[in-house]
Scaffold this active site. Structure first.
Site, PDB file in Angstrom:
ATOM      1  CG  HIS A 117      17.340  31.863 -30.464  1.00  0.00           C
ATOM      2  ND1 HIS A 117      17.519  31.276 -31.508  1.00  0.00           N
ATOM      3  CD2 HIS A 117      18.368  31.381 -29.617  1.00  0.00           C
ATOM      4  CE1 HIS A 117      18.503  30.738 -31.699  1.00  0.00           C
ATOM      5  NE2 HIS A 117      19.292  30.563 -30.410  1.00  0.00           N
ATOM      6  CD  GLU A 118      19.595  32.273 -26.189  1.00  0.00           C
ATOM      7  OE1 GLU A 118      19.886  31.144 -25.702  1.00  0.00           O
ATOM      8  OE2 GLU A 118      20.046  32.715 -27.032  1.00  0.00           O
ATOM      9  CG  HIS A 121      19.098  26.952 -27.296  1.00  0.00           C
ATOM     10  ND1 HIS A 121      19.198  26.058 -28.235  1.00  0.00           N
ATOM     11  CD2 HIS A 121      19.427  28.050 -27.573  1.00  0.00           C
ATOM     12  CE1 HIS A 121      19.780  26.713 -29.305  1.00  0.00           C
ATOM     13  NE2 HIS A 121      19.914  27.946 -29.030  1.00  0.00           N
ATOM     14  CG  HIS A 127      21.639  27.092 -32.964  1.00  0.00           C
ATOM     15  ND1 HIS A 127      23.152  27.366 -32.574  1.00  0.00           N
ATOM     16  CD2 HIS A 127      20.893  27.940 -32.276  1.00  0.00           C
ATOM     17  CE1 HIS A 127      23.142  28.371 -31.535  1.00  0.00           C
ATOM     18  NE2 HIS A 127      21.816  28.758 -31.400  1.00  0.00           N
TER      19      HIS A 127
END
Lengths: 365, 83
Positions: A117-118, A121, A127
């Site tokens: 997930h990170e 980014h 998101h």
């Protein structure tokens, strides 16, 4: 994606693991990080090279509380990690809250899932409001071995970097033997046949006497996703409902209805549910059972509503079946629950398991 | 279920305020602001949060909203503002 940020201008990126969490062996951390990058490199032209002795594009560190970026962590739970959009300096860096318990399994927080997930980014994704997306902001454990990057994330990252160029390989079923141990993603009946879904394919058992056929899902239903997670037939409406993430598709025979996919929240699930592991309609009771983690929900098809706002524990409602169900279907009045290579035949009237079978017992070996 | 006490409400409000500061750029100057102004700011941020997560948009701290706020999550904050 981040407003005004079009991602990295280069495709060959470097990363460095600045320090380690004491919660896991260093080799486990290395493997989790490498695999989290692979999630993104599998679907884009991006490459990720680990470096050790100089500052990398993506610096990865574990820290607690105040850690020199004006965004202090908050102790256990709450914020698990954060990362910065592509840029020089701190841009791209990913920080993990050392006050969490990091694991390579399901206890505590799975580092691979959070890191994947990170790094989204770090590569320029913001998101997502799609609850089944990796970039949804809240943590939800899924078995890492079953992880597939959801379509929403693939579309997002490919809008920044394009798709990975790979030689075109004709997609044919690899024709595995139905006799080798198989785990099924979902099982359902369809107009008297039984369908066993696994990855991009399904086995089709037309009758007890015939040999099972093996097909690509896309060959029959182009609108369906691969790696579906649950399916059940509701004969009163001549429908099969197919689930993946927070969406479901309705099949009427060999057609997917035009209003598919729909949201599972329309069925009455709370927002904390992000996928359905298995589903089965019980003709005897008129109820449909949805399995989520170690619990199951009862759904009244006539009322089109959940019977209760809270689910039951599987071990309480279906004794002997185990704590999780990965696929389920009903045949001749009996329920069949799949967990890995095992299958439990369950008599709902007697409320007990009557046989334990191999998962592929229906496919004539 | 036990009835919600005034103390629960106060704790929920504090928790929500921290959550909205962290993730929805809720601005407070550290001094207790006027009840009306502070309330409307918080309500607006709650609406934004509810809209993003697909919850019913009420602007109030209902149980679904509190449940979502208590879930572990990514702490990403607007890097543009950081710059």
């Amino acid at each position: 994606i981040f407003p005004g940020n079009s991602g990295w201008k280069k495709s060959e990126l470097t990363y460095r693991i600045v320090n380690y969490t004491p919660d896991m062996a260093a080799a486990e951390v290395d493997a989790a990080i490498q695999r989290a990058f692979q999630v993104w490199s599998d679907v884009t032209p991006l490459t990720f090279t680990r470096i050790y002795n100089s500052v990398a594009d993506i610096e990865i560190s574990f820290a607690a509380q105040v850690h020199n970026d004006f965004y202090p962590f908050d102790g256990p739970h709450g914020t698990l990690a954060h990362a910065f959009a592509p840029n020089n300096g701190i841009g791209g860096d990913a920080h993990f809250d050392e006050d969490e318990t990091w694991t390579s399994g399901s206890r505590g927080y799975n580092l691979f899932l959070v890191a994947a997930h990170e790094f989204g980014h770090s590569l320029g994704l913001f998101h997502s409001s799609d609850p089944s997306a990796l970039m949804y902001p809240t943590y939800h454990f899924i078995e890492p071995s079953e992880f597939h990057l959801p379509d929403d994330d693939v579309r997002g990252i490919q809008s920044l970097y394009g798709a990975r160029e790979v030689p075109v390989v004709p997609e044919q079923p690899s024709n595995p033997s139905s006799c080798q141990p198989i785990t099924f993603d979902a099982v359902t009946t369809l107009r008297g046949e039984i369908l066993f879904f696994t990855n991009k394919t399904f086995w089709r058992q037309i009758s007890q006497e015939s040999q099972a056929e093996h097909h690509l899902i896309k060959t029959f239903w182009d609108a369906l996703p691969n790696h579906i997670q649950a399916a059940y037939e509701y004969q009163d409406k001549d429908q099969v409902l197919v689930f993946k993430g927070a969406k479901y598709w309705v099949i009427n025979g060999y057609e997917v209805t035009k209003d598919s996919p729909k949201s599972i929240y329309d069925l009455g699930f709370p927002r904390t549910v992000r996928r359905v592991d298995a589903a089965v309609h019980d003709e005897n009771t008129g109820k449909t059972y949805f399995f989520v983690g170690d619990k199951f929900w009862s759904f009244d098809e006539k009322k089109q509503a959940m019977d209760s706002v809270t689910p039951k524990k599987i071990i309480d409602g279906l004794p002997g079946v185990g704590s999780k169900v990965h696929a389920a279907f009903q045949k001749n009045g009996l329920l069949y629950f799949f967990d890995g290579h095992r299958q439990y035949e369950f008599n709902a009237a007697k409320k007990r398991v009557t046989r334990v079978l191999k998962s592929n017992s229906w496919l004539k070996c | 279920f036990p009835a919600e006490t005034p103390q629960d409400s106060e704790e929920n409000a504090k928790f929500a305020e921290e959550y909205l500061k962290n993730y929805y750029n809720l601005k407070t100057d550290g001094v207790r602001q006027g009840r009306k102004k502070s309330g409307s700011q918080i309500s607006e941020k709650i609406r934004q949060m509810q809209d993003f997560f697909g919850l019913e948009v009420t602007g109030r701290l209902d149980s679904d909203t509190m449940e979502m706020m208590h879930q572990p999550r990514c702490g990403f904050v607007d890097v543009g503002e950081y710059n």
